[in-house]
Enzyme design. Structure first.
Site, PDB file in Angstrom:
ATOM      1  N   LEU A 222      -4.179   4.415  28.641  1.00 56.58           N
ATOM      2  CA  LEU A 222      -5.289   4.125  27.738  1.00 56.58           C
ATOM      3  C   LEU A 222      -5.132   4.738  26.351  1.00 56.58           C
ATOM      4  CD1 LEU A 222      -8.190   4.448  30.327  1.00 56.58           C
ATOM      5  CD2 LEU A 222      -6.925   2.405  29.628  1.00 56.58           C
ATOM      6  N   CYS A 223      -3.940   5.253  26.049  1.00 57.09           N
ATOM      7  CA  CYS A 223      -3.677   5.798  24.713  1.00 57.09           C
ATOM      8  C   CYS A 223      -3.425   4.672  23.722  1.00 57.09           C
ATOM      9  CB  CYS A 223      -2.465   6.726  24.739  1.00 57.09           C
ATOM     10  SG  CYS A 223      -2.808   8.335  25.438  1.00 57.09           S
ATOM     11  N   HIS A 224      -3.883   4.888  22.505  1.00 59.90           N
ATOM     12  CA  HIS A 224      -3.625   3.925  21.439  1.00 59.90           C
ATOM     13  C   HIS A 224      -2.221   4.134  20.879  1.00 59.90           C
ATOM     14  CE1 HIS A 224      -8.035   4.120  21.481  1.00 59.90           C
ATOM     15  NE2 HIS A 224      -7.993   2.887  21.017  1.00 59.90           N
TER      16      HIS A 224
ATOM     17  N   MET B 130      -2.514  13.817  22.881  1.00 59.91           N
ATOM     18  CA  MET B 130      -1.660  13.350  23.978  1.00 59.91           C
ATOM     19  C   MET B 130      -0.202  13.263  23.535  1.00 59.91           C
ATOM     20  SD  MET B 130      -3.625  13.389  26.445  1.00 59.91           S
ATOM     21  CE  MET B 130      -2.343  12.917  27.581  1.00 59.91           C
ATOM     22  N   GLU B 131       0.029  12.937  22.285  1.00 60.13           N
ATOM     23  CA  GLU B 131       1.396  12.882  21.774  1.00 60.13           C
ATOM     24  C   GLU B 131       2.017  14.273  21.760  1.00 60.13           C
ATOM     25  OE1 GLU B 131      -0.475   9.126  21.009  1.00 60.13           O
ATOM     26  OE2 GLU B 131      -1.191  11.160  20.712  1.00 60.13           O
TER      27      GLU B 131
ATOM     28  N   ASP C  73      16.375  18.500  33.449  1.00 63.57           N
ATOM     29  CA  ASP C  73      17.358  17.474  33.824  1.00 63.57           C
ATOM     30  C   ASP C  73      18.779  17.908  33.480  1.00 63.57           C
ATOM     31  OD1 ASP C  73      18.267  14.840  34.695  1.00 63.57           O
ATOM     32  OD2 ASP C  73      18.575  14.444  32.566  1.00 63.57           O
TER      33      ASP C  73
END
Length: 167
Positions: free
Chosen positions: A76-78, A114-115, A129
């Protein structure tokens, strides 16, 4: 005052928030994460003897790319036109860990929290990793938003804790 979930409609269904009417403002967010590892793993990273190459350079690029792809990862992030993404990696040999930090900026209608969080998460995952052949029990932790500036909800600053003293 009760805060409502903005990503749910009146029927309780998830939806992307409509930001059409919101004004464009300068926005900035900072986040951090830690990855704990054995001293020998950190020494290989810092000594440049890791067989996969420059772990920090790869993690930095991965974090930047992740911030740019956040809308593809979080439903739901733009999609945002980021104007700055910075990922820094701070080795903390006294604690056998690396602090990963991010800064994301833009002029837009929605925030960049969020970014910033995605950037530190993916950078830490990239370190894992690249080093998992050396050590499988590394721990990624303390992923958090440090600061958010701009927008209707105002500024946010996390409680400051001297992370360098915790183990």
């Amino acid at each position: 005052m009760t805060q409502e979930f903005t990503h749910l409609d009146a029927a309780g269904h998830a939806h992307m928030v409509d930001v059409t009417a919101k004004g464009v403002t300068e926005r900035e967010a900072r986040a951090e994460a830690y990855i704990d590892m054995d001293a020998s793993t950190l020494a290989q990273i810092l000594g440049g003897s890791h067989h996969k190459g420059d772990v920090f350079a790869t993690a930095r690029i991965a974090g930047i790319q992740a911030a740019k792809k956040t809308a593809d990862l979080i439903p739901l992030c733009h999609p945002l036109m980021l104007t700055k993404v910075e990922v820094t990696l701070e080795p903390q040999p006294a604690h056998n860990r690396v602090r990963v930090a991010s800064l994301c900026k833009l002029a837009g209608k929605t925030g960049v929290e969020m970014e910033a969080l995605t950037a530190v998460s993916v950078a830490a995952l990239t370190i894992y990793d690249m080093c998992k052949a050396l050590q499988k029990d590394m721990v990624i932790s303390r992923i958090r938003l440090l600061e958010k500036r701009g927008g209707k909800s105002g500024d946010f600053y996390a409680d400051t804790v001297d992370e360098s003293s915790s183990s």
